[in-house]
Design a protein around this motif. Structure first.
Motif, short mmCIF file in Angstrom:
data_model
loop_
_atom_site.label_atom_id
_atom_site.label_comp_id
_atom_site.label_asym_id
_atom_site.label_seq_id
_atom_site.Cartn_x
_atom_site.Cartn_y
_atom_site.Cartn_z
N ASN A 37 48.73 43.39 36.14
CA ASN A 37 47.80 43.53 37.27
C ASN A 37 48.23 42.68 38.45
N ARG A 38 48.72 41.48 38.16
CA ARG A 38 49.20 40.61 39.24
C ARG A 38 50.39 41.25 39.95
N GLU A 39 51.31 41.83 39.17
CA GLU A 39 52.46 42.48 39.77
C GLU A 39 52.03 43.71 40.56
N ARG A 40 51.05 44.42 40.04
CA ARG A 40 50.55 45.59 40.76
C ARG A 40 49.92 45.18 42.09
N ALA B 136 47.71 38.06 23.51
CA ALA B 136 49.00 38.45 24.08
C ALA B 136 48.86 39.72 24.91
N ARG B 137 48.06 40.68 24.41
CA ARG B 137 47.85 41.92 25.17
C ARG B 137 47.13 41.64 26.48
N ALA B 138 46.13 40.74 26.44
CA ALA B 138 45.40 40.39 27.65
C ALA B 138 46.32 39.72 28.67
N LEU B 139 47.22 38.86 28.19
CA LEU B 139 48.15 38.20 29.10
C LEU B 139 49.12 39.20 29.72
N ARG B 140 49.56 40.18 28.91
CA ARG B 140 50.45 41.20 29.46
C ARG B 140 49.73 42.03 30.51
N ILE B 141 48.47 42.38 30.23
CA ILE B 141 47.70 43.16 31.20
C ILE B 141 47.48 42.37 32.48
N GLU B 142 47.18 41.07 32.34
CA GLU B 142 46.98 40.23 33.52
C GLU B 142 48.25 40.15 34.35
N ALA B 143 49.40 39.98 33.66
CA ALA B 143 50.67 39.91 34.39
C ALA B 143 50.96 41.23 35.10
N MET C 10 45.75 34.70 49.16
CA MET C 10 45.21 33.35 49.08
C MET C 10 44.84 32.98 47.66
N ARG C 11 44.34 33.95 46.90
CA ARG C 11 43.99 33.66 45.51
C ARG C 11 45.22 33.28 44.69
N GLU C 12 46.35 33.93 44.94
CA GLU C 12 47.57 33.60 44.22
C GLU C 12 48.04 32.18 44.54
#
Length: 422
Positions: free
Chosen positions: A195-198, A186-193, A388-390
């Motif tokens: 980072n994507r927003e950043r 869950a923490r990794a998913l929050r960090i990934e989200a 493009m990655r998104e």
């Protein structure tokens, strides 16, 4: 026991934000186990009914056990419902049944206790709820009651006690490990989200605020006087903002200023794009706007038929092309300041869409892109490759010194239609 077990409830029984739980199947299995073992205890008692010295005592206890098991089935469906008070009462029911067995069968004619293997259920519930330490305590209580009822500590009694103890501790340990893994996921998913927003915010800043600051710096230096001081301050803010976006600290305000944003593309695209994100846009329209933006001469070539894409997908691809053209205008000019020529080629194939941006500039020196990212200049990484990655696509740079640069943007056709508009 009740208060401490409820304290354990707060340690990690809540379902993780990832929506994945390895704990729920254990609760379902425990619910089935309690029902099946209740039936087994009733069957064992019925078969040995004539051997009990006080059978009515056994009938009374098993009737109470049946009612308790059926009424408390909702309590063993989740960690939230399995409270500390319930676990205490459940263990009391198990220990009480074991101790009553010697009164119902004073001659010890029947081997199993009244609750039989049902007693493992409360211990397993403690293990799932509160972990292996409380499971060890619960199994110790049940084991002590079994040994006390047995009287002479037979080998079979010791075997059963050890079996329940080892099984409950193992289950409790596995549950604790699973919970720790869920929290990590869950923490990794929050960090990934995050980072994507950043990255998304960084791209927007790169294509708007940073470019405006760079334009103010350049115009101020050209005008001179008080405008030059304003331009210098804008340059300082640009460097500071780049450091904030990239998460790096940069000393001073030196370095070459970036060029202005490809404003024609962004402004024209906003007016041309529909408000409905599920609607489709002809990508050719946006790329034509890109070719007509500020900078050097840009030639567009594409198919004769429309290339429809979801609105958000088309906007994102066009913005990536705009960033690539902006890089051409800023970095690919000749030594005398003349602008470089650029070409946009759109190819619509059955499986993917390819947009190629070429220029006739001096090319990119080897390692320049990696160095730019390390210095905090994230135009290629965020504005082009990140976009493009998104979308599930890719961006590739091909450059030969003295022969210009080619940026190849590839977008899978199916991905572009289904996912990018979300």
């Amino acid at each position: 026991m009740a208060d401490k077990a409820e304290a354990g409830e707060d340690r990690g029984t809540a379902e993780p934000s990832s929506g994945i739980s390895v704990e729920q199947p254990l609760w379902r299995a425990l619910t089935g186990y309690r029902v099946v073992t209740l039936g087994y205890a009733l069957a064992v008692f019925a078969l040995g009914y004539g051997d009990y010295g006080r059978p009515l005592l056994g009938v009374g206890y098993l009737a109470l056990l049946t009612a308790w098991t059926l009424l408390t089935l909702p309590n063993v469906t989740s960690a939230e419902r399995c409270t500390g008070r319930f676990l205490t009462a459940d263990l009391t029911m198990a220990v009480g049944g074991i101790l009553l067995s010697s009164l119902a069968d004073p001659a010890n004619q029947v081997g199993p206790t009244l609750p039989s293997i049902w007693v493992a259920g409360p211990v397993i519930a403690v293990a799932i709820k509160s972990g292996w330490r409380w499971a060890a305590l619960g199994s110790a209580l049940v084991g002590a009651a079994n040994l006390l009822e047995d009287g002479h500590f037979s080998r079979s009694a010791l075997h059963n006690v050890l079996l329940v103890c080892v099984a409950s501790i193992a289950i409790g340990y596995v549950v604790e490990v699973a919970r720790a893994s869920e929290r990590t996921l869950a923490r990794a998913l929050r960090i990934e989200a995050a980072n994507r927003e950043r990255e998304r915010l960084a791209r927007d800043i790169h294509d708007s605020v940073l470019q405006v600051l760079a334009m103010v710096q350049r115009r101020g230096a050209a005008i001179g006087g008080e405008a030059a001081e304003l331009g210098r301050l804008a340059g300082d803010q640009e460097v500071a903002l780049r450091a904030l976006v990239t998460g790096q600290r940069q000393e001073g305000a030196g370095g070459p200023p970036p060029g202005a944003a490809f404003e024609g593309l962004l402004a024209g695209e906003r007016h041309a794009a529909p408000r409905d994100p599920d609607a489709e846009i002809d990508l050719r329209t946006l790329l034509t706007l890109a070719a007509g933006g500020p900078g050097g001469p840009v030639t567009y070539a594409g198919p004769g038929c429309p290339v429809p894409l979801p609105a958000d997908t088309a906007r994102t691809v066009a913005a990536a092309v705009g960033a690539a053209l902006d890089n051409v205008r800023r970095h690919a000019g000749g030594p005398a300041g003349e602008p470089a020529a650029a070409w946009i080629l759109l190819e619509d194939e059955p499986e993917e869409i390819t947009v190629t941006v070429r220029d006739d500039g001096p090319g990119i020196p080897e390692g320049r892109l990696a160095a730019a990212e390390a210095e905090g200049r994230m135009g290629a990484a965020l504005s082009i490759r990140g976009r493009m990655r998104e979308l599930g696509g890719s961006a590739r740079w091909i450059s030969v010194p003295g022969q210009g640069t080619e940026v190849e943007l590839r977008l899978p056709r199916q991905r572009g239609r289904k996912d990018a508009g979300r």
